[in-house]
Design a protein around this motif. Structure first.
Motif, PDB file in Angstrom:
ATOM      1  N   ILE A  17      16.888  97.021  78.187  1.00  0.00           N
ATOM      2  CA  ILE A  17      16.505  98.225  77.738  1.00  0.00           C
ATOM      3  C   ILE A  17      16.829  99.395  78.816  1.00  0.00           C
ATOM      4  O   ILE A  17      17.307 100.340  78.232  1.00  0.00           O
ATOM      5  N   LEU A  19      20.016 101.264  76.754  1.00  0.00           N
ATOM      6  CA  LEU A  19      19.607 102.358  76.017  1.00  0.00           C
ATOM      7  C   LEU A  19      19.706 103.694  76.711  1.00  0.00           C
ATOM      8  O   LEU A  19      19.831 104.625  76.022  1.00  0.00           O
ATOM      9  N   LEU A  64      22.157 102.919  69.057  1.00  0.00           N
ATOM     10  CA  LEU A  64      20.327 102.653  69.313  1.00  0.00           C
ATOM     11  C   LEU A  64      19.812 101.701  68.307  1.00  0.00           C
ATOM     12  O   LEU A  64      19.082 100.725  68.701  1.00  0.00           O
ATOM     13  N   ASN A  65      20.048 102.004  67.190  1.00  0.00           N
ATOM     14  CA  ASN A  65      19.476 101.122  66.025  1.00  0.00           C
ATOM     15  C   ASN A  65      19.975  99.918  65.961  1.00  0.00           C
ATOM     16  O   ASN A  65      19.057  99.051  65.823  1.00  0.00           O
ATOM     17  N   ILE A 100      18.031  97.881  68.768  1.00  0.00           N
ATOM     18  CA  ILE A 100      16.570  97.733  68.407  1.00  0.00           C
ATOM     19  C   ILE A 100      16.635  96.644  67.345  1.00  0.00           C
ATOM     20  O   ILE A 100      15.854  95.684  67.507  1.00  0.00           O
ATOM     21  N   THR A 101      17.736  96.687  66.514  1.00  0.00           N
ATOM     22  CA  THR A 101      17.593  95.582  65.439  1.00  0.00           C
ATOM     23  C   THR A 101      17.804  93.956  66.259  1.00  0.00           C
ATOM     24  O   THR A 101      17.105  93.132  65.740  1.00  0.00           O
ATOM     25  N   LEU A 128      17.045  93.384  69.256  1.00  0.00           N
ATOM     26  CA  LEU A 128      15.879  93.100  69.900  1.00  0.00           C
ATOM     27  C   LEU A 128      14.653  92.451  68.741  1.00  0.00           C
ATOM     28  O   LEU A 128      13.955  91.272  69.211  1.00  0.00           O
ATOM     29  N   LEU A 129      14.576  92.994  68.017  1.00  0.00           N
ATOM     30  CA  LEU A 129      13.745  92.549  66.783  1.00  0.00           C
ATOM     31  C   LEU A 129      14.020  91.414  66.147  1.00  0.00           C
ATOM     32  O   LEU A 129      13.416  90.162  66.016  1.00  0.00           O
ATOM     33  N   THR A 185      23.426  94.867  74.640  1.00  0.00           N
ATOM     34  CA  THR A 185      22.149  94.161  74.869  1.00  0.00           C
ATOM     35  C   THR A 185      22.289  92.631  75.445  1.00  0.00           C
ATOM     36  O   THR A 185      21.153  92.166  76.192  1.00  0.00           O
TER      37      THR A 185
END
Length: 249
Positions: free
Chosen positions: A19, A23, A63-64, A67-68, A70-71, A196
């Motif tokens: 992260i 990021l 960025l989206n 995050i997607t 990671l989720l 990531t």
């Protein structure tokens, strides 16, 4: 228990490192572009303002995606993921993934060989599309602009084989066994954009959750990587042209 605790600590450390490192670049680009627009927008030519706004949008989308990923990985590792199965033609899902990946594959040539008469698969279209999107993102990341990304599919012994092939440098032999590990990334060249280290791991998690398999290898005809998905064809498919019942769908 001690080994599991150590592994959990390692993953948490890898997550924080990922992260903080990956990021930071899109955040810096967004802040820089937004700051310039805030301070100097009236004095900037229209073309420059449009380029700065484009930077904000593209880096926000990046960025989206982070995050997607990671989720999605959290869902996989917690066991909370439950595929929403339905019968779909693989070509339709491939088309959706390619449409969604248009921006990241814009500098590449896309070739497809997906026969229209392939049998339907019982899968979750959202998960399958995300798995394909991650493979396309990986191919575009490592293959040079102007090179070909090829998707091809066929039937083999009761399964549909779907391959994503690129013309990048290929996968170093020492990385083949770990390419799908969480947070693992092949050593990058300078021009390769950051990620990531979750995309391929998520693809494997989604494909395996739907009863399929995925494998990575190097091409034998030229430099490049090849990812092969194998999905079983349902034994109880309705006859061609027959309406789908609630049970089949």
């Amino acid at each position: 228990r001690a080994r599991l605790a150590a592994e959990a600590d390692r993953l948490r450390s890898a997550l924080l490192t990922s992260i903080s490192h990956d990021l930071k670049t899109p955040l810096a680009a967004i802040m820089g572009a937004a700051g310039t627009l805030k301070e100097f927008a009236p004095a900037l030519p229209e073309k420059d303002r449009a380029e700065l706004l484009s930077t904000v949008v593209s880096e926000s989308e990046r960025l989206n995606r982070f995050i997607t990923n990671l989720l999605d990985m959290t869902r996989i590792e917690s066991g909370a993921m439950e595929p929403n199965y339905a019968l779909h033609y693989v070509g339709d899902v491939v088309g959706s993934a390619l449409n969604r990946a248009q921006k990241i594959t814009a500098e590449h040539t896309i070739e497809t060989d997906i026969p229209a008469d392939l049998p339907m698969l019982r899968l979750d279209p959202v998960l399958f599309e995300q798995a394909l999107f991650n493979l396309l993102d990986n191919a575009a990341k490592y293959a040079s602009p102007g090179s070909i990304i090829r998707l091809q599919a066929w039937v083999d012994n009761g399964a549909i084989i779907l391959q994503v092939m690129d013309e990048g440098p290929g996968i170093p032999p020492g990385d083949l066994e770990r390419i799908f590990d969480t947070f693992y990334r092949v050593r990058k060249r300078d021009q390769v954009r950051a990620g990531t280290g979750l995309g391929l791991s998520i693809s494997r998690g989604f494909i395996e959750a739907m009863g399929g398999t995925i494998a990575a290898a190097n091409r034998t005809d030229r430099p490049g990587a090849i990812f092969t998905i194998r999905m079983p064809v349902p034994a109880d498919l309705p006859a061609l042209g027959a309406p789908l019942t609630d049970d089949a769908a």
